[in-house]
Design a protein around this motif. Structure first.
Motif, short mmCIF file in Angstrom:
data_model
loop_
_atom_site.label_atom_id
_atom_site.label_comp_id
_atom_site.label_asym_id
_atom_site.label_seq_id
_atom_site.Cartn_x
_atom_site.Cartn_y
_atom_site.Cartn_z
N LEU A 14 -11.63 8.87 -1.68
CA LEU A 14 -12.06 9.80 -0.63
C LEU A 14 -12.02 9.14 0.75
N ALA A 15 -12.46 7.89 0.85
CA ALA A 15 -12.46 7.19 2.13
C ALA A 15 -11.03 6.99 2.62
N LYS A 16 -10.13 6.61 1.73
CA LYS A 16 -8.73 6.42 2.11
C LYS A 16 -8.12 7.74 2.58
N SER A 17 -8.43 8.82 1.90
CA SER A 17 -7.94 10.14 2.28
C SER A 17 -8.50 10.56 3.65
N LEU A 18 -9.78 10.28 3.89
CA LEU A 18 -10.40 10.59 5.17
C LEU A 18 -9.69 9.88 6.31
N VAL A 19 -9.44 8.60 6.15
CA VAL A 19 -8.79 7.82 7.21
C VAL A 19 -7.37 8.33 7.46
N LEU A 20 -6.61 8.58 6.41
CA LEU A 20 -5.24 9.06 6.58
C LEU A 20 -5.24 10.45 7.23
N GLU A 21 -6.12 11.32 6.81
CA GLU A 21 -6.20 12.66 7.41
C GLU A 21 -6.56 12.57 8.89
N PHE A 22 -7.52 11.70 9.23
CA PHE A 22 -7.88 11.51 10.63
C PHE A 22 -6.68 11.02 11.43
N MET A 23 -6.00 9.99 10.91
CA MET A 23 -4.86 9.42 11.65
C MET A 23 -3.75 10.44 11.84
N LYS A 24 -3.52 11.29 10.86
CA LYS A 24 -2.49 12.33 11.00
C LYS A 24 -2.89 13.38 12.03
N SER A 25 -4.19 13.58 12.23
CA SER A 25 -4.65 14.62 13.16
C SER A 25 -4.82 14.13 14.59
N ASP A 26 -4.87 12.82 14.78
CA ASP A 26 -5.11 12.29 16.12
C ASP A 26 -3.78 11.90 16.78
N PRO A 27 -3.45 12.51 17.92
CA PRO A 27 -2.17 12.21 18.57
C PRO A 27 -2.00 10.74 18.93
N ASP A 28 -3.11 10.03 19.15
CA ASP A 28 -3.02 8.60 19.48
C ASP A 28 -2.57 7.76 18.29
N CYS A 29 -2.59 8.34 17.09
CA CYS A 29 -2.12 7.64 15.88
C CYS A 29 -0.78 8.18 15.41
N GLY A 30 -0.21 9.11 16.15
CA GLY A 30 1.03 9.74 15.74
C GLY A 30 2.21 8.79 15.70
N VAL A 31 3.27 9.23 15.04
CA VAL A 31 4.51 8.45 14.95
C VAL A 31 4.99 8.12 16.35
#
Length: 90
Positions: A14-31
């Motif tokens: 769950l923690a790993k999923s939370l972090v990945l979901e956050f990173m995908k949603s934050d433009p500062d973490c985008g590709v």
């Protein structure tokens, strides 16, 4: 596997999923972005318990370090530089 070991494994997923979901949603973490520092990701994901004696916020980030390394191993995220921020991998 004991019930506690199973529950711990579930929390890690769950923690790993939370972090990945956050990173995908934050433009500062985008590709292709500049990425975010692990301390920022840690706090924005709500994983910081606050400062305690012998358990400061920065000490608590070790869990996030492991999560980021797991996601990088799975080639889902990347570190922009050796000591730099993290972002979603293209």
């Amino acid at each position: 596997m004991s019930d506690f070991t199973k529950r711990g494994a579930d929390i890690r997923v769950l923690a790993k999923s939370l972090v990945l979901e956050f990173m995908k949603s934050d433009p500062d973490c985008g590709v292709g972005s500049d990425g975010l520092k692990q301390s920022v990701i840690f706090r924005k994901c709500g994983l910081d318990w606050g400062d305690y004696p012998v358990a400061t916020s920065s000490n608590q980030q070790y869990w996030l370090v492991a999560i980021l390394q797991e996601l990088a191993k799975e080639k889902l995220i990347e570190r922009v530089s050796e000591s730099g921020p993290w972002r979603i991998k293209s």
